[in-house]
Design a protein around this motif. Structure first.
Motif, PDB file in Angstrom:
ATOM      1  N   LEU A  95      10.661   5.492  -9.094  1.00 39.59           N
ATOM      2  CA  LEU A  95      10.253   5.657  -7.697  1.00 39.59           C
ATOM      3  C   LEU A  95       9.807   7.095  -7.434  1.00 39.59           C
ATOM      4  O   LEU A  95       8.811   7.339  -6.752  1.00 39.59           O
ATOM      5  N   LEU A  96      10.565   8.047  -7.983  1.00 40.15           N
ATOM      6  CA  LEU A  96      10.254   9.465  -7.796  1.00 40.15           C
ATOM      7  C   LEU A  96       8.922   9.826  -8.439  1.00 40.15           C
ATOM      8  O   LEU A  96       8.042  10.412  -7.799  1.00 40.15           O
ATOM      9  N   PHE A  97       8.753   9.477  -9.707  1.00 45.13           N
ATOM     10  CA  PHE A  97       7.528   9.836 -10.423  1.00 45.13           C
ATOM     11  C   PHE A  97       6.308   9.127  -9.829  1.00 45.13           C
ATOM     12  O   PHE A  97       5.229   9.711  -9.747  1.00 45.13           O
ATOM     13  N   SER A  98       6.480   7.880  -9.421  1.00 42.60           N
ATOM     14  CA  SER A  98       5.356   7.145  -8.835  1.00 42.60           C
ATOM     15  C   SER A  98       4.878   7.809  -7.553  1.00 42.60           C
ATOM     16  O   SER A  98       3.676   7.887  -7.289  1.00 42.60           O
ATOM     17  N   ARG A  99       5.827   8.304  -6.765  1.00 45.56           N
ATOM     18  CA  ARG A  99       5.458   8.968  -5.509  1.00 45.56           C
ATOM     19  C   ARG A  99       4.753  10.302  -5.780  1.00 45.56           C
ATOM     20  O   ARG A  99       3.851  10.708  -5.054  1.00 45.56           O
ATOM     21  N   ALA A 100       5.165  10.977  -6.856  1.00 47.17           N
ATOM     22  CA  ALA A 100       4.623  12.306  -7.143  1.00 47.17           C
ATOM     23  C   ALA A 100       3.308  12.268  -7.913  1.00 47.17           C
ATOM     24  O   ALA A 100       2.561  13.245  -7.926  1.00 47.17           O
ATOM     25  N   GLU A 101       3.005  11.133  -8.551  1.00 45.92           N
ATOM     26  CA  GLU A 101       1.829  11.029  -9.410  1.00 45.92           C
ATOM     27  C   GLU A 101       0.554  11.414  -8.671  1.00 45.92           C
ATOM     28  O   GLU A 101       0.335  11.032  -7.522  1.00 45.92           O
ATOM     29  N   ASP A 102      -0.289  12.197  -9.336  1.00 43.71           N
ATOM     30  CA  ASP A 102      -1.617  12.583  -8.826  1.00 43.71           C
ATOM     31  C   ASP A 102      -1.579  13.444  -7.562  1.00 43.71           C
ATOM     32  O   ASP A 102      -2.595  13.628  -6.908  1.00 43.71           O
ATOM     33  N   LYS A 103      -0.417  13.969  -7.199  1.00 39.08           N
ATOM     34  CA  LYS A 103      -0.330  14.824  -6.004  1.00 39.08           C
ATOM     35  C   LYS A 103      -0.430  16.308  -6.358  1.00 39.08           C
ATOM     36  O   LYS A 103      -0.595  17.138  -5.480  1.00 39.08           O
ATOM     37  N   GLY A 104      -0.256  16.635  -7.638  1.00 41.94           N
ATOM     38  CA  GLY A 104      -0.239  18.041  -8.033  1.00 41.94           C
ATOM     39  C   GLY A 104       1.080  18.715  -7.732  1.00 41.94           C
ATOM     40  O   GLY A 104       1.182  19.945  -7.779  1.00 41.94           O
ATOM     41  N   LYS A 159      -4.451  12.802   6.370  1.00 43.50           N
ATOM     42  CA  LYS A 159      -3.804  13.676   5.397  1.00 43.50           C
ATOM     43  C   LYS A 159      -2.464  13.063   4.995  1.00 43.50           C
ATOM     44  O   LYS A 159      -1.861  12.301   5.769  1.00 43.50           O
ATOM     45  N   PRO A 160      -1.987  13.383   3.793  1.00 47.89           N
ATOM     46  CA  PRO A 160      -0.663  12.877   3.399  1.00 47.89           C
ATOM     47  C   PRO A 160       0.434  13.600   4.173  1.00 47.89           C
ATOM     48  O   PRO A 160       0.310  14.787   4.486  1.00 47.89           O
ATOM     49  N   VAL A 161       1.470  12.881   4.514  1.00 51.21           N
ATOM     50  CA  VAL A 161       2.606  13.459   5.221  1.00 51.21           C
ATOM     51  C   VAL A 161       3.674  13.814   4.183  1.00 51.21           C
ATOM     52  O   VAL A 161       3.965  12.994   3.304  1.00 51.21           O
ATOM     53  N   PRO A 162       4.233  15.023   4.216  1.00 51.60           N
ATOM     54  CA  PRO A 162       5.259  15.380   3.230  1.00 51.60           C
ATOM     55  C   PRO A 162       6.379  14.348   3.224  1.00 51.60           C
ATOM     56  O   PRO A 162       6.807  13.881   4.283  1.00 51.60           O
ATOM     57  N   PRO A 163       6.854  13.970   2.037  1.00 48.27           N
ATOM     58  CA  PRO A 163       7.884  12.925   1.956  1.00 48.27           C
ATOM     59  C   PRO A 163       9.207  13.390   2.536  1.00 48.27           C
ATOM     60  O   PRO A 163       9.574  14.564   2.437  1.00 48.27           O
ATOM     61  N   LEU A 205       0.863  -1.184   0.000  1.00 52.95           N
ATOM     62  CA  LEU A 205       0.000   0.000   0.000  1.00 52.95           C
ATOM     63  C   LEU A 205       0.896   1.229   0.000  1.00 52.95           C
ATOM     64  O   LEU A 205       1.875   1.292   0.760  1.00 52.95           O
ATOM     65  N   SER A 206       0.585   2.212  -0.832  1.00 56.94           N
ATOM     66  CA  SER A 206       1.437   3.395  -0.916  1.00 56.94           C
ATOM     67  C   SER A 206       1.497   4.115   0.424  1.00 56.94           C
ATOM     68  O   SER A 206       0.513   4.167   1.167  1.00 56.94           O
ATOM     69  N   GLN A 207       2.667   4.676   0.720  1.00 51.34           N
ATOM     70  CA  GLN A 207       2.857   5.364   1.991  1.00 51.34           C
ATOM     71  C   GLN A 207       1.918   6.555   2.128  1.00 51.34           C
ATOM     72  O   GLN A 207       1.431   6.851   3.223  1.00 51.34           O
ATOM     73  N   ASP A 208       1.627   7.210   1.019  1.00 51.41           N
ATOM     74  CA  ASP A 208       0.709   8.352   1.080  1.00 51.41           C
ATOM     75  C   ASP A 208      -0.677   7.915   1.529  1.00 51.41           C
ATOM     76  O   ASP A 208      -1.326   8.608   2.321  1.00 51.41           O
ATOM     77  N   HIS A 209      -1.156   6.777   1.034  1.00 52.04           N
ATOM     78  CA  HIS A 209      -2.484   6.311   1.423  1.00 52.04           C
ATOM     79  C   HIS A 209      -2.490   5.758   2.846  1.00 52.04           C
ATOM     80  O   HIS A 209      -3.495   5.882   3.554  1.00 52.04           O
ATOM     81  N   ILE A 210      -1.376   5.182   3.278  1.00 53.12           N
ATOM     82  CA  ILE A 210      -1.269   4.779   4.683  1.00 53.12           C
ATOM     83  C   ILE A 210      -1.455   6.000   5.577  1.00 53.12           C
ATOM     84  O   ILE A 210      -2.199   5.973   6.559  1.00 53.12           O
TER      85      ILE A 210
END
Length: 438
Positions: free
Chosen positions: A276-285, A166-170, A154-159
């Protein structure tokens, strides 16, 4: 947390049923009030998730909330410390708890019903929402091993969203080698031409209005995803500063990519780091800012050896990946000619940051000094505007001259006295650094 605890009870009942009667049919019921204000439920409702999809999400989430959850539930039905291969699962070097795999999901949701198991497998296909949006996926297995033996990831952002709301800044790390770009300054502090300001306004319009264009006027099928901009010009002319201001005034996070952690001499590693970078940034704006971009997006060369071949493959991968990213990507370089022509064709906008002329330099000098300061020896901004320095270098000189002024400052004076000789000394230092005669 009441909603997540309710799902834990549903999953507990599911484990109990399968461990005792894996052959029996089962109707899964999730008796939860879907009108509750909870981030997990909001996500479920927003994407109209099925019962199977809901429980898959929770299976991947529960080890992050209670690492011993599966061990505790499974051991209730095993004599002593027995094993139960049908339920799958694995353990890692760092985590001693049971980690669910695709096999765990197949067994708990489908039992021995092959039809249901095949239905569950399709949730992990690349065209499913979970995979397309990088929400939930299976750990990749070595060739020849069963795909469903991979861990549920599960993506860390969704965790963070499901547990904290809320998402936690990486954090800056090898998996996300980027740092936020922020500024306390305003557009008034950026001294640029009117033409360049108009081009920057176009970027702001895209960030603020493009989603409406895509959704309300059904242009998603006709237009390419995202927006790609090239900033080029001499060092210190405001490229990074502009990126920070764009984020500040559009409410978007800006991340400056550390290329030293992206580029690898090992074949395939650069692409893996970028993915890894693009996957983390996808759909975040997020706005992704690649400074000194020619190190990564440079011209392809004639193939003379295997190194050239794989270097060219990196560029080809980048071409495709920046087109797939649905946010704003900014590449910054001092030399536009160093960027591969294939990238140039794909830019939506190319912004030239020119060296400031004398009047612009005077304005930069005037706006950079502290508001509570007095010039000793004449009107310093007007006196030193003839020295050809970019904004970044002027900032260094002002810093130097202000520190010298503080050394001479007395507490009975409210304003800081800036001496022309200190400013000239600072200018001389900058000229020496740049190898120019003073």
């Amino acid at each position: 947390m009441q909603v997540l605890q309710a799902y834990a009870k549903v999953l507990s009942g599911l484990i109990s049923h399968r461990m005792q009667t894996p052959e029996a049919d089962l109707v899964i019921n999730v008796p939860i009030d879907m009108d509750q204000e909870d981030p997990f439920l909001q996500f479920i409702k927003a994407h109209s998730l099925t019962t199977y999809e809901q429980l898959l999400l929770f299976m991947a989430l529960i080890p992050h909330l209670q690492p011993d959850y599966f061990d505790t539930e499974i051991q209730k039905y095993l004599p002593g410390k027995g094993d139960f291969p049908q339920i799958g699962g694995t353990r890692s070097k760092q985590s001693r708890g049971f980690l669910p795999t695709g096999e765990t999901a197949l067994f708990l949701l489908g039992g021995n019903d092959w039809g249901t198991r095949i239905e569950i497998q399709q949730i992990f296909w690349p065209d499913h929402f979970f995979s397309r949006s990088k929400v939930l996926w299976l750990e990749e297995m070595p060739g020849g091993e069963p795909t469903m033996s991979g861990r549920l990831l599960l993506s860390q952002d969704h965790i963070n969203i499901f547990t904290h709301g809320k998402p936690v800044p990486p954090h800056f790390s090898s998996s996300f080698p980027a740092k936020p770009v922020t500024t306390e300054l305003t557009w008034d502090d950026l001294v640029i031409s009117n033409d360049l300001r108009a081009q920057i306004d176009e970027l702001i319009s895209w960030v603020n209005l493009n989603a409406k264009l895509m959704n309300r006027w059904d242009m998603e099928k006709r237009l390419r995803k995202g927006y790609r901009a090239l900033f080029y010009g001499p060092p210190g002319t405001g490229k990074t500063f502009t990126a920070g201001l764009l984020g500040k005034y559009t409410g978007k996070d800006v991340y400056k990519i550390d290329l030293s952690m992206i580029v690898s001499k090992y074949i395939g590693e650069t692409e893996k780091n970028l993915e890894l970078l693009f996957s983390r940034a996808e759909d975040k704006g997020w706005i992704l800012f690649f400074d000194e971009a020619d190190a990564l997006f440079g011209k392809r060369t004639n193939v003379r050896d295997a190194h050239d071949k794989y270097a060219n493959q990196e560029v080809s991968y980048l071409l495709q990946r920046i087109e797939d990213y649905n946010g704003l990507i900014i590449l910054a370089t001092n030399m536009k000619n160093n960027i591969d022509d294939a990238f140039i064709r794909r830019f939506n906008a190319i912004l030239k940051f020119t060296f400031p002329d004398a009047n612009e330099r005077a304005l930069i000098w005037r706006r950079t000094f502290p508001s509570k300061s007095t010039f000793i020896g004449g009107d310093i901004p007007d006196m030193v505007k003839r020295y050809e320095l970019a904004g970044g270098s002027i900032l260094n000189v002002v810093h130097y001259a202000c520190l010298k002024a503080i050394e001479k400052h007395t507490d009975d004076k409210e304003e800081l006295e800036i001496y022309v000789n200190d400013v000239l000394d600072g200018i001389k230092r900058e000229f020496v650094k740049e190898g120019k005669p003073f």
